[in-house]
Write a protein that holds these residues in place. Structure first.
Motif, PDB file in Angstrom:
ATOM      1  N   ALA A   1      -2.736 -13.074  55.520  1.00  0.00           N
ATOM      2  CA  ALA A   1      -2.746 -13.452  54.622  1.00  0.00           C
ATOM      3  C   ALA A   1      -4.492 -14.166  54.464  1.00  0.00           C
ATOM      4  CB  ALA A   1      -2.177 -14.799  55.061  1.00  0.00           C
ATOM      5  N   GLN A   2      -4.641 -14.666  53.548  1.00  0.00           N
ATOM      6  CA  GLN A   2      -6.122 -14.442  53.622  1.00  0.00           C
ATOM      7  C   GLN A   2      -6.705 -16.233  54.398  1.00  0.00           C
ATOM      8  OE1 GLN A   2      -8.374 -14.493  49.164  1.00  0.00           O
ATOM      9  NE2 GLN A   2      -8.442 -16.705  49.505  1.00  0.00           N
ATOM     10  N   SER A   3      -5.725 -16.923  54.469  1.00  0.00           N
ATOM     11  CA  SER A   3      -6.155 -17.946  55.311  1.00  0.00           C
ATOM     12  C   SER A   3      -6.614 -17.119  56.756  1.00  0.00           C
ATOM     13  CB  SER A   3      -5.064 -18.986  55.535  1.00  0.00           C
ATOM     14  OG  SER A   3      -4.193 -17.875  56.450  1.00  0.00           O
TER      15      SER A   3
ATOM     16  N   GLY B   1     -12.452 -17.268  42.540  1.00  0.00           N
ATOM     17  CA  GLY B   1     -11.266 -16.866  42.710  1.00  0.00           C
ATOM     18  C   GLY B   1     -10.285 -18.054  43.540  1.00  0.00           C
ATOM     19  N   SER B   2      -9.586 -17.355  44.157  1.00  0.00           N
ATOM     20  CA  SER B   2      -8.624 -18.162  45.139  1.00  0.00           C
ATOM     21  C   SER B   2      -9.405 -18.403  46.815  1.00  0.00           C
ATOM     22  CB  SER B   2      -7.432 -17.820  45.793  1.00  0.00           C
ATOM     23  OG  SER B   2      -7.463 -16.770  46.501  1.00  0.00           O
ATOM     24  N   MET B   3     -10.596 -17.900  46.956  1.00  0.00           N
ATOM     25  CA  MET B   3     -11.307 -18.598  48.266  1.00  0.00           C
ATOM     26  C   MET B   3     -11.707 -19.359  48.058  1.00  0.00           C
ATOM     27  SD  MET B   3     -12.328 -15.248  50.096  1.00  0.00           S
ATOM     28  CE  MET B   3     -12.769 -13.701  49.224  1.00  0.00           C
TER      29      MET B   3
ATOM     30  N   SER C   1     -18.227 -21.757  39.438  1.00  0.00           N
ATOM     31  CA  SER C   1     -17.619 -20.692  40.010  1.00  0.00           C
ATOM     32  C   SER C   1     -17.481 -19.693  38.966  1.00  0.00           C
ATOM     33  CB  SER C   1     -15.997 -21.714  39.290  1.00  0.00           C
ATOM     34  OG  SER C   1     -15.121 -20.244  40.595  1.00  0.00           O
ATOM     35  N   THR C   2     -18.686 -19.383  39.161  1.00  0.00           N
ATOM     36  CA  THR C   2     -19.603 -17.722  38.753  1.00  0.00           C
ATOM     37  C   THR C   2     -18.811 -16.363  39.630  1.00  0.00           C
ATOM     38  OG1 THR C   2     -20.676 -19.262  38.406  1.00  0.00           O
ATOM     39  CG2 THR C   2     -21.306 -16.543  37.154  1.00  0.00           C
ATOM     40  N   MET C   3     -17.938 -15.864  38.644  1.00  0.00           N
ATOM     41  CA  MET C   3     -17.518 -13.863  39.412  1.00  0.00           C
ATOM     42  C   MET C   3     -18.527 -13.545  39.253  1.00  0.00           C
ATOM     43  SD  MET C   3     -13.578 -13.711  37.607  1.00  0.00           S
ATOM     44  CE  MET C   3     -13.365 -11.820  38.516  1.00  0.00           C
TER      45      MET C   3
ATOM     46  N   GLY D   1     -13.639 -11.707  46.318  1.00  0.00           N
ATOM     47  CA  GLY D   1     -12.503 -10.923  45.935  1.00  0.00           C
ATOM     48  C   GLY D   1     -12.720  -9.425  44.825  1.00  0.00           C
ATOM     49  N   ASP D   2     -11.917  -8.483  44.842  1.00  0.00           N
ATOM     50  CA  ASP D   2     -11.888  -7.812  44.569  1.00  0.00           C
ATOM     51  C   ASP D   2     -12.125  -7.442  43.084  1.00  0.00           C
ATOM     52  OD1 ASP D   2      -9.116  -8.733  44.349  1.00  0.00           O
ATOM     53  OD2 ASP D   2      -8.506  -6.635  43.099  1.00  0.00           O
ATOM     54  N   GLY D   3     -11.935  -8.771  42.222  1.00  0.00           N
ATOM     55  CA  GLY D   3     -12.285  -9.002  41.023  1.00  0.00           C
ATOM     56  C   GLY D   3     -13.718  -9.510  40.720  1.00  0.00           C
ATOM     57  N   SER D   4     -13.688 -10.718  41.555  1.00  0.00           N
ATOM     58  CA  SER D   4     -15.385 -10.761  41.501  1.00  0.00           C
ATOM     59  C   SER D   4     -16.421  -9.826  42.186  1.00  0.00           C
ATOM     60  CB  SER D   4     -16.054 -11.795  42.379  1.00  0.00           C
ATOM     61  OG  SER D   4     -15.454 -13.265  42.128  1.00  0.00           O
ATOM     62  N   TYR D   5     -16.120  -8.927  42.699  1.00  0.00           N
ATOM     63  CA  TYR D   5     -16.774  -7.265  43.575  1.00  0.00           C
ATOM     64  C   TYR D   5     -16.753  -7.088  42.151  1.00  0.00           C
ATOM     65  CZ  TYR D   5     -18.616  -3.507  45.280  1.00  0.00           C
ATOM     66  OH  TYR D   5     -18.534  -2.599  46.242  1.00  0.00           O
TER      67      TYR D   5
ATOM     68  N   PHE E   1      -6.219 -10.947  40.190  1.00  0.00           N
ATOM     69  CA  PHE E   1      -6.601 -12.142  39.651  1.00  0.00           C
ATOM     70  C   PHE E   1      -5.161 -13.281  40.595  1.00  0.00           C
ATOM     71  CE2 PHE E   1      -9.057 -11.091  35.805  1.00  0.00           C
ATOM     72  CZ  PHE E   1     -10.052 -10.519  36.578  1.00  0.00           C
ATOM     73  N   ALA E   2      -5.566 -12.675  41.901  1.00  0.00           N
ATOM     74  CA  ALA E   2      -5.139 -13.594  42.778  1.00  0.00           C
ATOM     75  C   ALA E   2      -4.762 -15.132  41.980  1.00  0.00           C
ATOM     76  CB  ALA E   2      -4.656 -13.547  44.255  1.00  0.00           C
ATOM     77  N   SER E   3      -5.423 -15.954  41.910  1.00  0.00           N
ATOM     78  CA  SER E   3      -5.529 -17.245  41.996  1.00  0.00           C
ATOM     79  C   SER E   3      -5.264 -17.716  40.797  1.00  0.00           C
ATOM     80  CB  SER E   3      -7.220 -17.642  41.944  1.00  0.00           C
ATOM     81  OG  SER E   3      -8.380 -17.362  41.495  1.00  0.00           O
TER      82      SER E   3
HETATM   83  C1  LIG Z   1     -17.956 -14.846  35.349  1.00  0.00           C
HETATM   84  C2  LIG Z   1     -16.050 -15.586  35.681  1.00  0.00           C
HETATM   85  N1  LIG Z   1     -15.439 -14.672  34.514  1.00  0.00           N
HETATM   86  C3  LIG Z   1     -13.634 -15.391  34.452  1.00  0.00           C
HETATM   87  C4  LIG Z   1     -13.471 -16.741  35.620  1.00  0.00           C
HETATM   88  C5  LIG Z   1     -11.759 -17.008  35.741  1.00  0.00           C
HETATM   89  N2  LIG Z   1     -11.669 -17.191  36.591  1.00  0.00           N
HETATM   90  C6  LIG Z   1     -11.350 -17.774  37.839  1.00  0.00           C
HETATM   91  S1  LIG Z   1     -11.534 -17.238  39.301  1.00  0.00           S
HETATM   92  C7  LIG Z   1     -10.578 -15.221  38.653  1.00  0.00           C
HETATM   93  C8  LIG Z   1     -10.177 -14.244  39.230  1.00  0.00           C
HETATM   94  C9  LIG Z   1     -10.904 -13.565  40.471  1.00  0.00           C
HETATM   95  O1  LIG Z   1     -10.248 -12.878  41.363  1.00  0.00           O
HETATM   96  P1  LIG Z   1     -10.589 -12.365  43.234  1.00  0.00           P
HETATM   97  O2  LIG Z   1     -12.270 -11.727  43.139  1.00  0.00           O
HETATM   98  O3  LIG Z   1     -10.249 -11.190  43.251  1.00  0.00           O
HETATM   99  O4  LIG Z   1     -10.304 -13.444  43.790  1.00  0.00           O
HETATM  100  P2  LIG Z   1      -8.189 -13.615  43.957  1.00  0.00           P
HETATM  101  O5  LIG Z   1      -8.691 -14.906  42.647  1.00  0.00           O
HETATM  102  O6  LIG Z   1      -8.023 -12.332  44.110  1.00  0.00           O
HETATM  103  O7  LIG Z   1      -9.078 -14.376  44.495  1.00  0.00           O
HETATM  104  C10 LIG Z   1     -10.998 -15.937  36.870  1.00  0.00           C
HETATM  105  C11 LIG Z   1     -10.804 -14.188  36.604  1.00  0.00           C
HETATM  106  C12 LIG Z   1     -14.903 -16.908  36.524  1.00  0.00           C
HETATM  107  N3  LIG Z   1     -14.389 -17.730  37.145  1.00  0.00           N
HETATM  108  N4  LIG Z   1     -15.515 -16.237  36.127  1.00  0.00           N
END
Ligand SMILES: Cc1ncc(C[n+]2csc(CCOP(=O)(O)OP(=O)(O)O)c2C)c(N)n1
Ligand SMILES: [Mg+2]
Length: 626
Positions: free
Chosen positions: A394-396, A417-419, A442-444, A468-472, A499-501
């Motif tokens: 788990a992430q925690s 993200g969720s972190m 909260s800028t990815m 997170g993988d999405g932000s990465y 995007f788990a969150s």
């Molecule tokens: C630039 C940007 N686009 C879209 C969002 C909306 N958003 C918030 S969290 C998230 C997903 C993040 O994915 P990841 O980094 O993998 O983190 P996880 O949710 O999996 O923990 C998105 C799309 C955002 N915060 N910033």
């Protein structure tokens, strides 16, 4: 009058190098350097000026314009807004790439100076490469997009105009109530035009950052409200940390017994194990803080802008007749929640309030109740750190390992993200500057870039970037810059395949995680998470990507291996990326809080209808706080 003949860009660089800021005594340089990416709109102007006087202002080559603004903002936050970096770009896309960075800096109230190139002031060669042509307006360019996200904006149409514009920029950047992104738009021809500037313009100039206090009437009224309160609660925001008020807060809390809950920007205001610490508040808050918030009769907000995450969309402070006293440098924030405004510096105002409250403390029963809740929360953190979840952790547990293997002065950096929510609840912060989560915008993509700025601001600390993988995938390229500048980051890349969150949010609102999992579509699936789970994994290897960017990479499969990698990473000199897969569906619970996200008012789906019903019930608890 003594003058110096320089181009506008040369004058700007000399001016920036001469600016200093002083608070509590020692003046220090305000601009420690200039990030830049060159193009035809700045290479021969600001670029020439930086190259000519390379000793004046250190130039840092970045990889993406948005990222360099995040790095500058991270730097400024780490330095409590008393220093920053400038950012120079070409015209067009190089310039507008900075708009997101500008918004993030302004929303987080962090000083950054943006110097986008602009089209020719002369208009002779129009339309130039990358120029937006607006048929009805001759004076518009893409840089007008910076106006709403800048606290000061100007376009330097003549070289001498630099003098008042640069002074105005400094006024706003160093004003603690006004600060944010400042944009000086620099037409590419004007950058290279010469002018006889007054020599005095380049003399060292010290900008004083004061510690103002509210007037005596307001302070007396506030002190009376505190004395009359039976269950007061301090909400500590970023302003506590920027004002270096953490020692004053700690002493006040020890003496009076008023407990403290922290916002994202305010986390670190008290050490996690301080007796008065209730931890995070609001949507991503702890049970301890949210329980006390629900029953408190007075909120003393210090340096907070009361975002929806802090107020649980205006449901957190549920007590009948709850009152607010708000200490803030900005009257805009001090007046929120119908509060009694104490407009002033956090530290000086807290000290002034403390003097008026001599001899007063909360009732022992309330102190005990808070301490007990704080202790229970700490046990909940330990439980989540040691969940032993499998097969994927788990992430925690990942957060727990990083917390336990980082030093007390080290800094954790995150943004989206969720972190951020899990870190807000679970990170045991031991130093006022040890927690750096950008949760205003909260800028990815902030994570690695912002982490670079943090490290540049204080190379004596290790910086742990949790991404997170999405932000990465949105913004990982400043790994290259961190290697170039020998600014080591330890990046923990938490891969949960998308995007788990947002997937969790979507499921909780009846829309099945639609469009949030990184997978091939299963046949017939419309993109919902459950159907996608059946789809094949994508042939994507983020660890290999990090290695390709020059990082030292560890691939780990378990929390044990993560711990080993964190220890091994300490000995490596360049940026490290530790890749770990986690269970996307094992989240940290919500502790009696609510976040308002709208739900469709009409739908045929029973899940959406149910979510709408829950939404309506929860929103009935919303307060106005007038
Ligand atoms: C630039 C940007 N686009 C879209 C969002 C909306 N958003 C918030 S969290 C998230 C997903 C993040 O994915 P990841 O980094 O993998 O983190 P996880 O949710 O999996 O923990 C998105 C799309 C955002 N915060 N910033
Ligand atoms: Mg993810």
């Amino acid at each position: 009058m003594k003058t110096v003949r320089l181009t506008m860009a040369q004058a700007l660089v000399r001016f920036l190098a001469a600016q200093q800021v002083e608070r509590d005594g020692a003046p220090q340089r305000f601009f420690e350097g200039c990030f830049g990416i060159f193009g035809h709109g700045n290479v021969t102007g600001v670029g020439q000026a930086l190259a000519k006087d390379a000793s004046l202002l250190t130039y840092y080559q970045a990889r993406n314009e948005q990222a360099m603004v995040h790095a500058a903002a991270g730097f400024a936050r780490m330095r409590n807004r008393l220093a920053t970096l400038a950012c120079t770009t070409s015209i067009g896309p190089g310039a507008t790439n900075m708009v997101t960075g500008a918004a993030a800096a302004t929303i987080n109230r962090l000083p950054v100076l943006l110097l986008p190139g602009d089209v020719f002031a002369s208009r002779r060669p129009d339309p130039v490469l990358q120029q937006l042509e607006v048929a009805s307006r001759g004076d518009v360019s893409v840089n007008d997009a910076f106006i709403p996200v800048s606290r000061y904006w100007d376009r330097i149409q003549r070289p001498e105009q630099l003098v008042p514009a640069a002074l105005a920029a400094m006024r706003v950047l160093t004003d603690q109530a006004e600060t944010g992104a400042v944009t000086l738009s620099l037409p590419q021809d004007v950058q290279t035009e010469a002018y006889d500037y007054p020599a005095e313009f380049f003399e060292p100039r010290v900008w004083h950052v004061g510690r103002s206090v509210p007037d005596a009437t307001a302070l007396n009224r506030a002190a009376q409200l505190v004395r009359d309160a039976r269950r007061p609660l301090i909400v500590a925001g970023g302003g506590v940390i920027y004002s270096a008020a953490t020692d004053a807060l700690s002493a006040f809390v020890k003496r009076t017994g008023v407990p403290v809950a922290e916002t994202q920007a305010g986390k670190g205001s008290l050490a996690y194990d301080h007796t008065g610490a209730l931890g995070a508040i609001g949507v991503t808050g702890t049970l301890a803080a949210n329980r006390i918030a629900a029953t408190c009769d007075l909120v003393i907000g210090i340096g907070t802008r009361y975002s929806d995450f802090t107020t649980a969309s205006k449901t957190a402070f549920a007590g009948e007749g709850v009152r607010f006293v708000n200490v803030n440098v900005a009257s805009f924030d001090a007046l929120k929640m119908g509060g009694l405004a104490l407009v002033g510096d956090a530290r000086a105002t807290l000290e002034a309030l403390d003097e008026r409250l001599r001899g007063w403390t909360v009732e022992p029963a309330y102190r005990d109740e808070c301490e007990k809740l704080g202790g229970e929360w700490d046990r909940e953190v330990s439980r989540l750190y040691q969940l032993g979840h499998g097969p994927l952790p788990a992430q925690s547990e990942v957060i727990g390992a990083v917390n336990e293997l980082s030093g007390p002065r080290d800094v954790v950096v995150c943004a989206a993200g969720s972190m951020p929510g899990d870190l807000h609840k679970l990170w045991r912060t031991r130093d006022p500057k040890g927690y750096h989560v950008e949760y205003g915008y909260s800028t990815m993509g902030y994570e690695i870039a912002g982490g670079l700025g943090v490290k540049m601001a204080d190379p004596s600390r290790s910086v742990y970037v949790m991404v997170g993988d999405g932000s990465y995938l949105m913004m990982c390229q400043e790994i290259v810059t961190s290697i170039q500048e020998r600014m080591k980051l330890t990046i923990v890349l938490v891969d949960n395949q998308g995007f788990a969150s947002i997937g969790g949010l979507s499921r909780s609102k009846g829309t099945a995680g639609f469009g949030t999992l990184y997978r091939y579509r299963a046949d017939g699936s419309l993109g919902d998470d459950a159907a996608h789970r059946e789809g094949e994994a994508l042939p994507v290897d983020l660890a290999l990507n990090a290695q390709g960017l020059g990082a030292h990479v560890f691939r780990v499969q378990s929390v044990e291996e993560l711990r080993d990698a964190l220890v091994a990473a300490k000995k490596i000199e360049r940026t490290v990326v530790i890749h770990i897969a986690t269970d996307r569906y094992e989240g940290v619970p919500n502790y009696e809080s609510w976040w308002e996200v709208p739900v469709a008012e009409v739908s045929k789906s029973p899940e959406v209808k149910k979510a709408r019903g829950e939404h309506e019930r929860a929103s009935a608890r919303r307060r106005w706080h007038l």
